[in-house]
Write an enzyme that holds these catalytic residues in place. Sequence first.
Site, short mmCIF file in Angstrom:
data_model
loop_
_atom_site.label_atom_id
_atom_site.label_comp_id
_atom_site.label_asym_id
_atom_site.label_seq_id
_atom_site.Cartn_x
_atom_site.Cartn_y
_atom_site.Cartn_z
N LYS A 98 0.70 -1.19 0.09
CA LYS A 98 0.02 0.03 0.08
C LYS A 98 0.93 1.26 -0.02
O LYS A 98 2.08 1.12 0.14
CB LYS A 98 -1.08 -0.11 1.08
CG LYS A 98 -2.14 -0.81 0.98
CD LYS A 98 -3.01 -1.08 2.43
CE LYS A 98 -3.42 0.31 2.88
NZ LYS A 98 -4.22 0.90 1.72
N GLY A 99 0.48 2.16 -0.08
CA GLY A 99 1.00 3.50 -0.29
C GLY A 99 1.10 4.37 -1.71
O GLY A 99 1.94 5.23 -1.89
N GLU A 107 -3.15 4.83 7.34
CA GLU A 107 -3.48 3.76 6.91
C GLU A 107 -3.36 2.60 7.96
O GLU A 107 -4.07 1.79 8.06
CB GLU A 107 -3.58 3.55 5.45
CG GLU A 107 -4.14 4.49 4.53
CD GLU A 107 -3.88 4.04 3.02
OE1 GLU A 107 -2.80 3.50 2.97
OE2 GLU A 107 -4.57 4.59 2.24
#
Length: 232
Positions: A98-99, A107
């Site tokens: 993610k990111g 998150e």
Amino acid sequence: DLITQAKQSAAYQAIDNHVKNGQALGIGSGSTIVFAINRLAERVQEENLNVVCVPTSFQSKQLLTEKGLAVSDLERTPSLDVAIDGADEVDKDLNLIKGGGAACTQEKIVASCAKYFVVIADHRKDSKLLGEQWKKGVPIEVIPMGYVPVIRAIEKKLGGKAELRMGANKAGPVVTDNGNFILDWKFDETKDWKKVNMEISMIPGVVETGLFIDMAQRAYFGMPDGSVTFRE
Ligand code: DER
């Protein structure tokens, strides 16, 4: 288009299957979550649901506020029932990259506070191994003054190539909602991600990685024909 349709289908399925009256929800960031917030607002309206939402970025906070949803934070609501978020890639063990939207630090914190963490994505994110489809590398949030030694430490210890993420509509590097920089680490082969996540996190100057290991309980994937599959 088919990808947008796939994102929407996955988002609607997750909201319809996992959101109940009285819950505290963690709400992720990115483009797929927009559909989830839209569906959540519909359900709150239609079913007169009482839910509070903890955002994971300025983006999700703005979206929640625009939709008139109740926004809270981890000081007031440190224990969440369900967190819902997108992913750049999901492997066979439900490990995530993610990111992509530079929001992975908040998150990860929000996801860690939830009893149940659900990922929503289009089918392009559904991989066996990390790196199969997502070619932009693992995002890593770093303290700005240390980004060069962090790049050197990662490349020395783990190989590959780490690059500072530069702004598209902003001169200079991307600056996260926390005032930090993002590195994108293009790794050269699949790794023991649990070990790698810990090794990167230990490097002085690293704030958080976009490797979400052993965190997600379920992932919904929207398919081109509008159907939805899930893994857990
Ligand atoms: O940046 C993030 O972590 C986003 O959640 C990303 O992983 C998914 O973004 P997308 O839904 O726009 O693909």
